[in-house]
Design a protein around this motif. Structure first.
Motif, PDB file in Angstrom:
ATOM      1  N   UNK A 244       0.871  -1.255   0.084  1.00  0.00           N
ATOM      2  CA  UNK A 244       0.021  -0.136  -0.012  1.00  0.00           C
ATOM      3  C   UNK A 244       0.915   1.403   0.142  1.00  0.00           C
ATOM      4  N   UNK A 245       0.359   2.348  -0.478  1.00  0.00           N
ATOM      5  CA  UNK A 245       1.141   3.676  -0.415  1.00  0.00           C
ATOM      6  C   UNK A 245      -0.084   4.797  -0.126  1.00  0.00           C
TER       7      UNK A 245
ATOM      8  N   UNK B 187      -1.344   8.528  -0.129  1.00  0.00           N
ATOM      9  CA  UNK B 187      -1.512   9.747  -1.145  1.00  0.00           C
ATOM     10  C   UNK B 187      -0.005  10.458  -1.087  1.00  0.00           C
TER      11      UNK B 187
ATOM     12  N   UNK C 168       2.858   9.793   0.140  1.00  0.00           N
ATOM     13  CA  UNK C 168       4.110   9.164  -0.503  1.00  0.00           C
ATOM     14  C   UNK C 168       3.986   8.954  -1.898  1.00  0.00           C
TER      15      UNK C 168
ATOM     16  N   UNK D  90       6.760  10.432  -4.629  1.00  0.00           N
ATOM     17  CA  UNK D  90       7.632   9.941  -5.590  1.00  0.00           C
ATOM     18  C   UNK D  90       7.424  10.525  -6.906  1.00  0.00           C
TER      19      UNK D  90
ATOM     20  N   UNK E 143     -10.474   8.025   2.016  1.00  0.00           N
ATOM     21  CA  UNK E 143     -10.297   6.459   1.793  1.00  0.00           C
ATOM     22  C   UNK E 143     -11.608   5.734   1.595  1.00  0.00           C
TER      23      UNK E 143
ATOM     24  N   UNK F 114      -3.613  -6.906  -3.691  1.00  0.00           N
ATOM     25  CA  UNK F 114      -3.151  -5.500  -3.867  1.00  0.00           C
ATOM     26  C   UNK F 114      -4.221  -4.618  -3.134  1.00  0.00           C
TER      27      UNK F 114
ATOM     28  N   UNK G  42      -4.312  -4.389   0.462  1.00  0.00           N
ATOM     29  CA  UNK G  42      -3.263  -3.594   1.029  1.00  0.00           C
ATOM     30  C   UNK G  42      -3.655  -2.243   1.108  1.00  0.00           C
ATOM     31  N   UNK G  43      -4.193  -1.792  -0.034  1.00  0.00           N
ATOM     32  CA  UNK G  43      -4.379  -0.524  -0.202  1.00  0.00           C
ATOM     33  C   UNK G  43      -5.552   0.063   0.711  1.00  0.00           C
ATOM     34  N   UNK G  44      -6.538  -0.630   0.928  1.00  0.00           N
ATOM     35  CA  UNK G  44      -7.641   0.064   1.492  1.00  0.00           C
ATOM     36  C   UNK G  44      -7.995  -0.572   2.763  1.00  0.00           C
TER      37      UNK G  44
ATOM     38  N   UNK H 136      16.179   6.351  -5.695  1.00  0.00           N
ATOM     39  CA  UNK H 136      15.122   7.180  -5.791  1.00  0.00           C
ATOM     40  C   UNK H 136      13.881   6.535  -5.049  1.00  0.00           C
ATOM     41  N   UNK H 137      13.884   5.254  -5.047  1.00  0.00           N
ATOM     42  CA  UNK H 137      12.578   4.714  -4.363  1.00  0.00           C
ATOM     43  C   UNK H 137      13.038   4.163  -3.009  1.00  0.00           C
TER      44      UNK H 137
ATOM     45  N   UNK I 269      13.519   6.891   1.659  1.00  0.00           N
ATOM     46  CA  UNK I 269      13.078   6.701   2.963  1.00  0.00           C
ATOM     47  C   UNK I 269      13.305   5.598   3.560  1.00  0.00           C
TER      48      UNK I 269
END
Lengths: 123, 852
Positions: free
Chosen positions: A108-109, A111, A113, A117, B1, B48, B51-53, B293-294, B297
């Motif tokens: 998950x990401x 908003x 982050x 990016x 969300x 996917x 995980x996002x929600x 770049x990725x 963090x």
């Protein structure tokens, strides 16, 4: 000038999430529901795209094929392409990188982050 | 969300349905890789989104399951029944997980995940023989320092192997050979350094690729310090890949710092303890940034210019590299042991950098360094005086060794340069060829796709505004219902308009009214289409039912479906699920014999249960059947007599006996089993079907099976009807059953015998509705006969007058009228009065029964 970002994902919820997040931040957003669908944005007279975010697993044409297809076009040799992935699957990432992807976004990401990016990739 | 989570739930529900279907299909074709791929993909999408929600539990289970399907997908394992059982189980579980109302105990959840992990490991064991890059293997039996070294060695070997792999894709074998010798020499060096200096620093890589860079004026030697966060592997980032990317940027030397590696008992295989110091020669500082770049963090990264130019060409530098590195490493040691990277660390580091950069920019070497052997040696002589002095000093000490090394280096470089030149030439050639190809292709395409191109260009002009071009969209069922209601209201109003226009003399208004009638009809048809759903959408549940039940009953049953693309009104389908489920349960439980009986009768062991659907006129037929033992008419009869449903001593027809099974309170099963006979009998099935204005009948043959046929109207709410008049009352007859209309003199009816009319040379029995409805008003001279098509015969019904076609929006009659069988509903006419809608089939049944 606002930048144009193409989102490619077969999952509607992800699409909407990305779309909403990007649009609220002032990006122009194009959406494709799979690789094949997304290719229509890469025709001669299509609007210029500044960055692509694609899922890897999609029906009809998956993300890796899409990346390969895009890279075949001279015009888009240097277009930043990010792909969405979950924490597993280093192999997948390698494959996608070999295909020409610029980098990945791990789901998950948040908003914030995501936008961070993107701004890095677009500077 | 939240709004996205809602969307995800909707989407997940669809995916789950698809998954369930696929898994059941996979059971029949376990070798169909395409399906396995699809299962994998769907699992992945579920994961996917989960995980996002914020559906982490969904992610947990789907992740494990996904990995198992990945094994199968890659041909490392086979589909087993156990897996499919668990898959279905998990699919059910995910269903409850995404249901916001249900709550799952975390202990229960953990159990699920554990059982899945167990299964996964089982699969892994079965398929991973020979794969040994598993970190768990690597870390066994290591207790002291010596073995810790081995860790890095293994890593080193791994890196080398992978490098070789990569290179072999690009370069020729000669290059690989060089790499190998180089690497192996280095290995020796490494060991020597370790033994002598007892330092924990290890050189494990030196790269002499990309010599072309050396000719660039702005090249610099960077020091890149990279300390990944301890959890970086868990986030899916492989530090090795990043190092490899650096390695590809130019000449580099990598030092690994292993100080933070704990003793074995504290070592966790998926934590990252190492950090790296890379000396890198490149001209593109941004490229270095881009590598990280990725992970910015997730890691401590410190990039600093160490040397202007290629430091590896500077003997002094090379000579002192170890001390230099050691100095830097000491500086970082503090950070290496701290596992958590905080922003403070980053800040302090970067401020250090700034200072360094200011102090440490002496222009030691701004010369353009060529990589050619001929120019290399004079170059060394031409260096700055200070440097030369130092070189002389150095030369005195290690003159011979140095020279050898330089020569070797230079040889390598010139060789690789030659290779790259050749490659570039090759590539140029191929590129120009490609270009020609592309142009030719384009020409072809242009010719072919001129028409397409045209429409495309129109589309793409819209593209800038248009965000999505999705071919289908999901609308909530509620919205469709509302639309249907509105259309109904519109049609009712339109009927009023038509009536009004009939009574006015205004040609213009008339044409408008006609247009509205036409449009509302089209609108109605379109709205209908929207609310039509293919039977397929519910077939899955039946498949699941058959699968689970056949396991439970220990019967080998194949479920076949046909014509599941047949579309029906959504409401009809919803109300059909229960009746069909019931019929299937009956078939499985009572219809299909057990394995032994089937064997005795010489039937195939695998029994068939089928669901067929097809259109016929404005009706849809759905058949549920089996090849089981069939219904026993004698048994039914004796039981019906016992229960008082049939009278003894009367000769009943076979159909009459069979239809008794639909009567309330009748059940043939000797033992009420768990599966069927839940107090819901076939009478409920019949009632449900009737509520949908449908009919059910049964056909059976002993030992060959039973088929239940349900006949349904296509839609519930609006029908094309024929408005008729009897006395002063108007009625609607569904147009679909009317075959022909004849005019007849009342005198002729009087003359007919046994209610039989001869029309077009055919004898047709009729019912005189005036009589049946007890209409007492004046009988008209001329009457009209509607010839009704029933399945096997033609029957006439006689009405006073046919008024005309009418689109009837059917409203159900109130509860009080439930007992009557003649009318299926009512409709509001244009003038606001009400007309009853006849159920012609039932009328015929009813009146024939009276006549018997």
């Amino acid at each position: 000038m606002s930048r144009t970002i193409l989102i490619v994902d077969d999952s509607e919820s992800i699409r909407e999430f990305l779309h909403f997040t990007l649009a609220t931040d002032g990006y122009k957003v194009l959406v494709g529901i799979n690789g094949k669908d997304a290719m229509k944005f890469f025709q001669e007279d299509a609007v210029p795209i500044d960055l692509v975010i694609t899922d890897l697993h999609m029906p009809e044409m998956d993300g890796i094929e899409l990346i390969q297809e895009i890279r075949k076009l001279d015009k888009f040799k240097h277009l930043p392409i990010l792909f969405l992935t979950t924490e597993s699957g280093i192999e997948q990432k390698m494959k996608a990188k070999k295909a020409g992807a610029t980098g990945w976004i791990i789901k998950p990401i948040t908003p914030d982050k995501l936008l961070a990016v993107l701004s890095k990739c677009l500077r | 969300m939240d709004q996205f989570a809602q969307k995800y739930i909707e989407e997940a529900t669809e995916i789950i349905a698809k998954l369930e279907e696929l898994i059941l299909e996979v059971e029949n074709q376990p070798d169909n890789l395409e399906m396995i791929n699809e299962v994998f993909r769907l699992m992945h999408t579920l994961k996917g989104g989960g995980a996002m929600f914020g559906f982490s539990k969904v992610t947990d289970v789907t992740h494990e399951l996904e990995s198992i399907y990945d094994f199968i997908r890659n041909g490392k394992a086979k589909v087993t029944k156990e897996l499919l059982d668990i898959s279905l189980n998990i699919v059910d579980y995910v269903k409850t997980l995404i249901n916001p109302k249900s709550s799952i105990e975390s202990s229960e959840h953990n159990k699920k995940v554990e059982s899945l992990t167990e299964l996964k490991n089982k699969f892994k064991k079965n398929c991973s023989n020979g794969k040994n890059n598993n970190p768990e293997n690597k870390n066994t039996n290591k207790t002291n320092n010596k073995e810790e070294k081995e860790i890095t060695k293994t890593e080193k070997v791994k890196i080398e192997q992978e490098d070789k792999k990569e290179i072999s894709g690009k370069e020729n074998t000669q290059k690989i050979d060089e790499e190998i010798t180089e690497n192996s020499e280095e290995n020796n060096d490494v060991e020597k350094i370790e033994d002598k200096a007892e330092t924990s620093t290890k050189i494990f890589e030196e790269n002499k690729k990309n010599p072309a860079i050396n000719t660039n004026k702005s090249i610099k030697t960077y020091k890149v310090f990279f300390k990944p966060h301890v959890d970086i592997l868990k986030n899916g980032t492989d530090p090795l890949l990043l190092l490899r990317e650096l390695y590809e940027l130019g000449l580099s030397k990598v030092f690994t710092i292993v100080d933070a590696v704990p003793t074995l008992d504290k070592l966790s295989y998926d934590d990252t303890y190492l950090c790296w110091l890379v000396l890198l020669v490149t001209d593109d500082r941004n490229a270095i940034d881009d590598v990280f770049i990725f992970v910015e963090d997730e890691a401590l990264i410190d990039i600093e210019v160490l040397y202007q130019g290629n430091a590896f060409d500077d003997e002094e530098f090379v000579q002192n590299i170890d001390t230099l590195v050691k100095k830097h490493i000491d500086k970082y040691k503090k950070d290496c042991i701290i596992n958590e990277v905080t922003t403070d660390d980053l800040n302090s580091l970067s401020s250090q950098n700034d200072q360094k950069d200011e102090i440490k920019t002496p222009q030691t070497n701004t010369k353009n360094i060529e990589t050619n052997k001929e120019e290399k040696e004079p170059e060394i002589k031409n260096k700055d005086e200070i440097l030369q002095e130092k070189i002389k000093e150095l030369e005195e000490v290690t003159k011979e060794a140095q020279q050898k090394e330089i020569i070797k280096e230079v040889e390598n470089i010139s060789k690789t340069q030659q290779e790259t030149n050749e490659k570039i030439e090759e590539q140029n050639n191929s590129i120009s060829e490609d270009k020609i190809d592309i142009f030719e292709e384009q020409e072809h395409e242009e010719v072919k796709l001129i028409e397409k191109e045209l429409s495309k260009s129109i589309n793409s002009k819209k593209l800038s505004k248009q965000v999505t071009t999705i071919s289908s969209l999901r609308v909530s069922a509620e919205k469709v219902d509302t639309l249907m209601n509105l259309v109904s209201e519109l049609i009712t109003t339109q009927a009023r308009l038509s009536v009004f226009v009939e009574n006015t003399v205004n040609p213009e208004l008339e044409s408008i009214a006609e247009n509205i009638q036409k449009l509302s009809r089209q609108l109605r048809d379109n709205a209908f289409d929207l609310s039509m759903v293919p039977l397929q959408s519910v077939v899955l549940r039946f498949q699941r039912l058959v699968r689970d039940l056949s396991d439970q009953l220990n019967k080998n049953i194949e479920f076949k479906t046909q014509g599941t693309t047949t579309e029906l009104d959504k409401r009809i389908i919803e109300n059909l699920i229960d009746p069909i489920m019931h019929l299937l349960r009956n078939s499985l439980d009572h219809g299909i014999e057990d394995k032994n009986t089937r064997q005795k009768l010489g039937k195939p062991e695998r029994a068939n249960v089928f669901l067929n659907a097809f259109y016929s006129g404005t009706n849809v037929f759905i058949q549920v059947g089996d090849d089981g033992k069939g219904l026993n008419a004698d048994e039914i009869k004796s039981k019906a007599i016992k229960k008082g449903l049939l009278l003894p001593n009367i000769d009943y027809s076979n159909d009459e006996i069979l239809n008794i099974i639909f009567e309330p309170g009748f059940s043939t099963a000797q033992n009420v089993s768990e599966v069927s006979g839940r107090g819901v009998g076939l009478d409920v099935v019949k009632r449900k079907v009737s509520e949908l204005r449908g009919e059910i009948k049964v056909e059976t043959e002993k030992n060959f099976g039973t088929v239940f046929t349900i006949k349904l109207p296509l839609t519930l709410s609006i029908i094309d009807g024929l408005l008729v008049l009897i006395g002063n009352t108007r009625y609607v007859v569904p147009m679909s059953v009317v075959h022909k209309i004849y005019a007849i003199n009342h005198e002729d009816l009087k003359k007919s015998h046994y209610n039989l009319l001869v029309l077009d040379g055919q004898q047709i029995p009729y019912y005189y509705l005036r009589e049946e409805f007890e209409e007492i008003s004046q009988i008209p001279e001329k009457e009209q006969v509607l010839v009704i098509n029933t399945e096997d015969k033609k029957i006439g019904i006689i009405v006073d007058k046919v008024i005309g076609e009418y689109q009837a929006v059917i409203k159900t009659l109130g509860r009080l009228y439930n007992s009557q069988q003649i009318f299926s509903g009512a409709t509001i006419l244009g003038d606001g009065s009400v007309a009853l809608v006849m159920d012609v089939r039932k009328i015929i049944d009813q009146f024939s029964a009276v006549n018997v």
